[in-house]
Design a protein around this motif. Sequence first.
Motif, short mmCIF file in Angstrom:
data_model
loop_
_atom_site.label_atom_id
_atom_site.label_comp_id
_atom_site.label_asym_id
_atom_site.label_seq_id
_atom_site.Cartn_x
_atom_site.Cartn_y
_atom_site.Cartn_z
N PRO A 1 0.84 -1.29 0.01
CA PRO A 1 -0.04 0.26 -0.01
C PRO A 1 0.80 1.24 0.18
O PRO A 1 1.91 1.13 0.57
CB PRO A 1 -0.69 -0.20 1.35
CG PRO A 1 -0.57 -1.56 1.66
CD PRO A 1 0.78 -1.89 1.03
N GLU B 1 -2.45 5.52 1.53
CA GLU B 1 -3.33 4.48 1.92
C GLU B 1 -3.23 4.10 3.30
O GLU B 1 -4.18 4.02 4.13
CB GLU B 1 -3.27 3.16 1.06
CG GLU B 1 -3.73 3.38 -0.56
CD GLU B 1 -3.37 2.27 -1.52
OE1 GLU B 1 -4.15 1.85 -2.05
OE2 GLU B 1 -2.22 1.66 -1.02
N PHE B 2 -1.94 3.87 3.75
CA PHE B 2 -1.58 3.89 5.31
C PHE B 2 -2.32 5.02 5.89
O PHE B 2 -2.83 4.75 7.25
CB PHE B 2 -0.11 3.69 5.47
CG PHE B 2 0.47 2.36 5.23
CD1 PHE B 2 0.06 1.28 6.35
CD2 PHE B 2 1.30 2.23 4.38
CE1 PHE B 2 0.61 0.01 5.88
CE2 PHE B 2 1.94 0.93 4.22
CZ PHE B 2 1.46 -0.14 4.93
N VAL C 1 -5.90 4.60 6.23
CA VAL C 1 -6.51 3.54 7.18
C VAL C 1 -6.29 4.02 8.75
O VAL C 1 -7.02 3.63 9.40
CB VAL C 1 -5.70 2.08 6.70
CG1 VAL C 1 -6.07 1.32 7.75
CG2 VAL C 1 -6.26 1.59 5.37
N ILE D 1 -8.58 -5.29 8.33
CA ILE D 1 -7.95 -4.36 7.73
C ILE D 1 -6.81 -4.54 6.89
O ILE D 1 -6.53 -4.04 5.81
CB ILE D 1 -7.19 -3.12 8.97
CG1 ILE D 1 -8.60 -2.64 9.70
CG2 ILE D 1 -6.47 -2.28 8.66
CD1 ILE D 1 -8.27 -1.87 11.11
N LYS D 2 -5.77 -5.58 7.49
CA LYS D 2 -4.87 -6.03 6.69
C LYS D 2 -5.12 -6.69 5.35
O LYS D 2 -4.62 -6.40 4.22
CB LYS D 2 -4.25 -7.26 7.52
CG LYS D 2 -3.11 -7.95 6.69
CD LYS D 2 -2.52 -9.11 7.68
CE LYS D 2 -1.29 -9.73 6.56
NZ LYS D 2 -1.09 -11.12 7.02
N ARG E 1 -8.00 -5.83 3.71
CA ARG E 1 -8.51 -4.68 2.73
C ARG E 1 -7.18 -3.94 2.16
O ARG E 1 -7.25 -3.69 1.05
CB ARG E 1 -9.23 -3.92 3.50
CG ARG E 1 -10.01 -2.89 2.59
CD ARG E 1 -10.84 -1.84 3.38
NE ARG E 1 -10.33 -0.92 4.30
CZ ARG E 1 -10.42 -0.86 5.36
NH1 ARG E 1 -11.03 -1.89 6.19
NH2 ARG E 1 -9.83 -0.20 6.27
N MET E 2 -6.08 -3.78 3.00
CA MET E 2 -4.97 -3.15 2.64
C MET E 2 -4.03 -3.76 1.59
O MET E 2 -3.42 -3.11 0.89
CB MET E 2 -3.85 -2.90 3.83
CG MET E 2 -4.50 -1.82 4.95
SD MET E 2 -4.44 -0.26 4.12
CE MET E 2 -2.70 0.33 3.99
N GLU E 3 -4.16 -5.22 1.70
CA GLU E 3 -3.69 -6.13 0.66
C GLU E 3 -4.29 -6.26 -0.65
O GLU E 3 -4.03 -7.09 -1.35
CB GLU E 3 -2.78 -7.36 1.33
CG GLU E 3 -1.99 -7.31 2.48
CD GLU E 3 -1.65 -8.60 3.00
OE1 GLU E 3 -2.37 -9.63 2.89
OE2 GLU E 3 -0.69 -8.21 3.85
#
Length: 118
Positions: A16, A20-21, A24, A110-111, A113-115
């Motif tokens: 990300p 994006e970080f 989130v 969350i992970k 979705r981030m990936e």
Amino acid sequence: MATETPPPSNTQVPLPSTEEFAAVQESAEFGELRRSYRSFAFPLTIAFTAWYLLYVLLSNYAGDFMGTKLFGNINVALVLGLAQFLTTFLIAWWYARHAAAKLDPKAEAIKSRMEGGA
């Protein structure tokens, strides 16, 4: 042999971006995860530190009380000292249960979705 694990995949998972970080981190979902962690960890940390300091202070300033024999050669200091170990293990066990039930599912969502999995 069939029980060997396959070699790791060579496919690269795109990381990300900084934006994006940041998005989130500012999300309500991440705020709830942080709140769940802090509402558990901070009070227990304070309580255990106070309990430990009480034991140290009693050991230093209440020698007669700590030396009180309860039965045989077992005194108050020994019982409270062993209780320190017991509470350490109980808190670790309690945190593991809390994390598995409340923190890990939120963090995994969350992970993923981030990936890009969700």
